[in-house]
Design a protein around this motif. Structure first.
Motif, mmCIF file in Angstrom:
data_model
loop_
_atom_site.group_PDB
_atom_site.id
_atom_site.type_symbol
_atom_site.label_atom_id
_atom_site.label_comp_id
_atom_site.label_asym_id
_atom_site.label_seq_id
_atom_site.Cartn_x
_atom_site.Cartn_y
_atom_site.Cartn_z
ATOM 1 N N GLY A 153 44.531 28.041 67.107
ATOM 2 C CA GLY A 153 44.263 27.578 67.742
ATOM 3 C C GLY A 153 45.277 27.903 69.230
ATOM 4 O O GLY A 153 44.468 27.834 70.334
ATOM 5 N N LYS A 154 45.815 28.560 68.965
ATOM 6 C CA LYS A 154 47.046 29.346 69.991
ATOM 7 C C LYS A 154 46.357 30.151 71.025
ATOM 8 O O LYS A 154 46.025 29.907 71.908
ATOM 9 N N SER A 155 45.178 31.148 70.192
ATOM 10 C CA SER A 155 43.593 31.554 71.185
ATOM 11 C C SER A 155 43.102 30.566 72.292
ATOM 12 O O SER A 155 42.354 31.304 72.984
ATOM 13 N N GLY A 156 42.687 29.505 72.083
ATOM 14 C CA GLY A 156 41.921 28.872 72.154
ATOM 15 C C GLY A 156 41.091 28.792 72.085
ATOM 16 O O GLY A 156 39.886 27.842 72.199
ATOM 17 N N ILE A 157 40.049 28.889 71.004
ATOM 18 C CA ILE A 157 38.945 28.980 70.310
ATOM 19 C C ILE A 157 39.100 28.268 69.899
ATOM 20 O O ILE A 157 37.458 27.516 69.053
ATOM 21 N N LEU A 158 39.331 27.241 69.151
ATOM 22 C CA LEU A 158 39.365 25.767 68.301
ATOM 23 C C LEU A 158 39.303 24.715 69.803
ATOM 24 O O LEU A 158 39.334 23.582 68.694
ATOM 25 N N THR A 159 39.683 24.836 70.806
ATOM 26 C CA THR A 159 39.544 24.071 71.715
ATOM 27 C C THR A 159 38.723 22.855 71.698
ATOM 28 O O THR A 159 37.551 23.661 71.393
ATOM 29 N N GLY A 160 38.925 21.591 70.483
ATOM 30 C CA GLY A 160 37.513 20.649 70.976
ATOM 31 C C GLY A 160 36.635 20.971 69.201
ATOM 32 O O GLY A 160 35.335 20.580 69.253
ATOM 33 N N ARG A 161 37.464 22.027 68.505
ATOM 34 C CA ARG A 161 36.253 21.919 67.789
ATOM 35 C C ARG A 161 37.524 22.337 66.225
ATOM 36 O O ARG A 161 38.076 21.438 66.069
ATOM 37 N N LYS A 162 36.339 21.733 65.037
ATOM 38 C CA LYS A 162 37.225 20.408 63.946
ATOM 39 C C LYS A 162 37.788 22.576 63.389
ATOM 40 O O LYS A 162 37.577 23.536 62.496
ATOM 41 N N ALA A 163 39.286 22.115 62.276
ATOM 42 C CA ALA A 163 39.930 23.248 61.818
ATOM 43 C C ALA A 163 41.104 22.240 60.840
ATOM 44 O O ALA A 163 41.281 21.263 60.682
ATOM 45 N N THR A 164 41.101 23.108 59.954
ATOM 46 C CA THR A 164 42.513 22.467 59.020
ATOM 47 C C THR A 164 43.858 23.783 59.219
ATOM 48 O O THR A 164 43.712 24.767 58.923
ATOM 49 N N THR A 165 44.960 22.743 58.326
ATOM 50 C CA THR A 165 45.476 24.722 58.555
ATOM 51 C C THR A 165 47.146 23.852 57.183
ATOM 52 O O THR A 165 46.027 22.861 56.751
ATOM 53 N N TYR A 166 48.044 24.313 57.292
ATOM 54 C CA TYR A 166 48.961 24.336 55.462
ATOM 55 C C TYR A 166 49.184 22.689 55.687
ATOM 56 O O TYR A 166 49.841 22.184 57.001
ATOM 57 N N MET A 167 48.898 21.693 54.432
ATOM 58 C CA MET A 167 49.705 20.216 54.834
ATOM 59 C C MET A 167 50.085 20.348 53.738
ATOM 60 O O MET A 167 50.767 18.489 54.007
ATOM 61 N N TYR A 168 50.750 20.818 53.516
ATOM 62 C CA TYR A 168 51.727 20.357 51.508
ATOM 63 C C TYR A 168 52.603 19.640 51.191
ATOM 64 O O TYR A 168 53.507 19.417 50.507
ATOM 65 N N VAL A 225 48.178 28.828 57.491
ATOM 66 C CA VAL A 225 48.647 29.125 58.720
ATOM 67 C C VAL A 225 47.772 29.912 59.815
ATOM 68 O O VAL A 225 48.519 30.221 61.064
ATOM 69 N N ALA A 226 47.172 30.436 59.187
ATOM 70 C CA ALA A 226 46.682 32.246 60.438
ATOM 71 C C ALA A 226 45.768 31.095 61.445
ATOM 72 O O ALA A 226 45.348 31.433 62.514
#
Length: 197
Positions: A116-131, A110-111
């Motif tokens: 994402g909150k910082s804005g650096i992932l806008t329009g970029r690929k990423a993942t987080t906790y999903m289980y 979840v880091a």
């Protein structure tokens, strides 16, 4: 010497932090010997997810971000207060700083939500906790991130994100490769017992 800033929010998950200290520590003694890591927080004492305390090497106000070559961030639990620090302006500014200089950023579980909150992932690929369900994935998607559900580890340029604590060691090895090289990572993995000699 390549220096890594291990950015710790109150309520961080200690296992996810320890993979960075172990992999980079093994490299310092048994690998290319050119990595160092400093834990940094916003409180003199931090509480980990499972209740015990941690004293970071430095307070965020005591360091110069220019002295670091990469950023590592473990995730944590909402119940332990993780997002209070992880969503704070000071925390998010560190992330933006490293990204603006195209330095490696490694986020476990979840880091990725801090990124994402910082804005650096806008329009970029990423993942987080999903289980458990897709609650955290949907949070990340609502931050204008191109969420990837099919992979447990996602690399987009200078950033790696991951789906769970199970991915933590691989994220740490990714970071080591960014700071050294693939052959050195193989050597450290062998020394640590992750690969046959």
């Amino acid at each position: 010497m390549k220096k890594v800033l291990l950015l710790l929010a109150d309520g961080f998950e200690s296992y996810e932090a320890s993979v960075f200290t172990d992999v980079l520590g093994w490299n310092l003694y048994e690998g290319s010997k050119n990595t160092a890591i400093s834990s940094v927080g916003m409180h003199k004492t931090l509480r980990c997810t499972w209740g015990y305390s941690c004293i970071p090497d430095y307070q965020l106000t005591e360091i110069n971000l220019d002295n670091f070559d990469a950023l590592a961030i473990p995730g944590g639990f909402e119940e332990a207060g993780f997002y209070k620090d992880a969503y704070s302006e000071e925390f998010l500014n560190v992330i933006s700083y490293f990204n603006s200089r195209n330095k490696p950023i490694a986020a476990i579980c979840v880091a990725a939500l801090s990124l994402g909150k910082s804005g650096i992932l806008t329009g970029r690929k990423a993942t987080t906790y999903m289980y458990q369900d897709e609650y955290r994935l949907n949070q990340l998607k609502n931050m204008h991130v191109l969420v990837v559900k099919e992979k447990n580890i996602v690399v987009d340029r200078n950033v790696v994100t991951s789906a769970s604590p199970a991915t933590a060691i691989d994220v740490a090895f990714w970071l080591l490769e960014q700071l050294t090289n693939k052959q050195n990572v193989i050597s450290v993995k062998r020394r640590m017992g992750f690969m046959l000699p």
